[in-house]
Write a protein that holds these residues in place. Structure first.
Motif, mmCIF file in Angstrom:
data_model
loop_
_atom_site.group_PDB
_atom_site.id
_atom_site.type_symbol
_atom_site.label_atom_id
_atom_site.label_comp_id
_atom_site.label_asym_id
_atom_site.label_seq_id
_atom_site.Cartn_x
_atom_site.Cartn_y
_atom_site.Cartn_z
ATOM 1 N N LYS A 138 2.365 -0.817 3.726
ATOM 2 C CA LYS A 138 1.842 -2.032 4.368
ATOM 3 C C LYS A 138 1.641 -3.138 3.322
ATOM 4 N N GLU A 192 -4.397 -6.697 6.012
ATOM 5 C CA GLU A 192 -3.049 -6.127 6.142
ATOM 6 C C GLU A 192 -2.183 -7.034 7.001
ATOM 7 N N SER A 229 0.850 -1.204 0.000
ATOM 8 C CA SER A 229 0.000 0.000 0.000
ATOM 9 C C SER A 229 0.879 1.246 0.000
ATOM 10 N N LYS A 230 0.246 2.404 -0.225
ATOM 11 C CA LYS A 230 1.020 3.658 -0.240
ATOM 12 C C LYS A 230 1.716 3.897 1.095
ATOM 13 N N GLU A 231 1.116 3.347 2.172
ATOM 14 C CA GLU A 231 1.703 3.511 3.513
ATOM 15 C C GLU A 231 2.785 2.455 3.779
#
Lengths: 357, 357
Positions: free
Chosen positions: A83, A355, A79-81
């Motif tokens: 994760k 996640e 993910s962009k974060e």
């Protein structure tokens, strides 16, 4: 597979990661893999994450001779974060057990297998590619390892998970493919192994695909093995048609694989209040819908491509162009939504995303 | 496979040979095996007889995932004069190539493969058991070895021959078995892989066999996958019925494997002027023949058992006893003749026997 600890043995060297633009499908593998072994007396033992390396098997191992093997396919995204994200992985573990049941193979502990996958992903997190459309393809599989030439279920098995960084299925954005309706070869039949994700179904499909390739078609549309009339799957994907505003997909009839993308699309369409129905659909009906201008869109669905729009059919040397050979609106909307949920950029109304921490 | 020399590397140790009375089927292997490797650029190379040892394969090898593999089965016997005898081995090599064609696998040089087999047999001649009814089972097979998760034919293959000393199929003389007519599961269908000797067909058969075992039946009688009406095979054997003096076997319909024992029996019967016909035969017809007293004998045919008399059918919970559950005269005569030709004790009118020098 009773809950046990997972031993981790890290690789001493790190493999070279391919550049995003060089990524293909299923050619390069990460530094590690997960393995567990089964024997009748002890059940599943020796759960371990180890360096990716060749397997050593007796030449008489049942998998080589009688094809007792099942597999799954899913993807991890970053993910962009930063994760690690999975898409409905519990569905893959459940289906793997259903395949095992058909092939007389032992059940895995689905939760533990998912835990093992997560541990493996944490170890090889650096291998998850970051570019748009790329992902880490995950291949859990089980093979029969007993050296025995009698035709009988093996008493020994190996369960493994290997990982492969893969490129975008669509190098230049989602685009429609041309498919050939197969009238000679059959993928599966009710009472056979079509509902299981097992090697023999894919071996059986190679010849028809070879013929399609030679004629310039990228996929085969499979018809039922009994009457060669009703539509079953496209290549190794499920298939959907939008006719007069209604979405139709072949019903699960005992020879069609129940795709997780298929299932998710049905849920999404219902959530969007778009009529969707699982029923028999024949090539004759499709031909008529095309003639009437009622056939609006057609697309395949699967883990690799997510959505694969169909721009043209060839049935008995007659060609049918769908939606002027362009990607349909609904196809695009489904692709964007599903890949968005997978990567975590779009609202996830069903909590499909998982996640990894 | 262009004609090349075969390198021989002898084993440093010799395995312990099982006693005749302890011989099972396909559990023990000889000291050596034959290997050849294929890649698209070079064709078949590295033909070698080497010590029997484990294979080393990438976990992503196509055989594990998509079942691209074919095999054969035949037997070597030791004649009273101490000569190694084979039964129509050229037929197995020919059929292997037919299977390869269906599975998009490369062709072997049939003559050279037979030569390789002979060399391997000479090296491991001591392993051919001598007791009545025993033999050396021969398993040629080919597997797809390329590490690639795309669904496509492999570009790399391995061809191998392994050998296993096997006991008599009938420990206490030839005797009839009870079989269960299968109404749910299907072995193969026209357009599928039923005519090829490939792993997926055997994987598909395990579940039905498991059910039959649980009900106390030793084999499954397969019906056609379309109407579930017509008889196809029994277990992994072809099947014959003697009705009113005429011998009937299901015709090759695109889903039945063309057995070499089947072919030989048809030739023998014609030679003996016994009427033999290949045609569709339904369970209804069999039931009627049984009711009329016209069903005289029934038997399966294959490499392992040669002839396997059928003493009883169970079809939809109705039981049909054949020939009072005893081995029929023709079954016995065929068994004695074929095994006699195989071991070299009976006249061989068709020159089926091949002696290895």
């Amino acid at each position: 597979m009773t809950v046990q600890t997972i031993e981790v043995k890290l690789s001493e060297s790190k493999g070279e990661k391919p550049l995003a633009e060089e990524l293909q499908f299923g050619r390069v593998f990460t530094d590690h893999m997960f393995i567990a072994d089964y024997c009748e007396e002890k059940g599943w033992t020796d759960h371990r994450v180890v360096p990716y390396e060749p397997l050593t098997l007796d030449p008489a191992a049942i998998v080589f001779h009688y094809g007792q093997t099942v597999f799954e396919g899913l993807k991890a995204y970053l993910s962009k974060e930063g994760k690690i994200r999975l898409f409905r992985p519990e569905q893959n573990m459940r289906r793997m057990n259903q395949s095992c049941e058909r092939l007389c193979m032992p059940q895995i502990d689905e939760e533990f297998a998912l835990e093992a996958l997560k541990q493996l992903l944490i170890v090889d997190k650096d291998w998850i590619p970051k570019a748009e459309g790329t992902s880490l393809y995950i291949r859990p599989f089980m093979i029969a390892t007993e050296p025995y030439l009698g035709v009988a279920p093996s008493t020994k098995y190996r369960f493994m998970i290997i990982l492969s960084p893969v490129g975008s299925y669509y190098k230049e954005g989602i685009h429609p493919v041309k498919i050939l309706v197969e009238n000679e070869y059959v993928r599966a039949v009710d009472g056979g192994t079509g509902t299981a994700k097992t090697a023999g179904n894919y071996a059986a499909s190679l010849k028809a695909q070879e013929v399609a390739d030679q004629k310039g078609y990228s996929q085969v549309l499979w018809l039922d093995g009994v009457e060669k009339k009703y539509i079953e799957e496209v290549g190794s994907m499920n298939v959907f048609f939008k006719i007069n505003g209604e979405v139709i997909t072949p019903e699960l009839n005992g020879s069609i694989l129940e795709g997780i993308t298929r299932k998710s699309i049905i849920q999404l369409l219902k959530h969007w209040n778009i009529p969707v129905i699982e029923r028999k659909i024949s090539m004759e009906e499709l031909k008529e819908a095309h003639a009437n201008g009622a056939l609006e869109e057609a697309f395949g669905t699967g883990t690799a491509a997510v959505i694969s729009p169909i721009g043209e059919f060839n049935w008995q040397d007659e060609k049918f162009v769908v939606n002027e050979g362009k990607t349909g609106e609904l196809s695009k909307q489904l692709y964007d939504t599903l890949t968005g949920i997978q990567t975590g950029t779009v609202e996830d109304p069903f909590n499909w995303g998982v996640e990894v921490n």
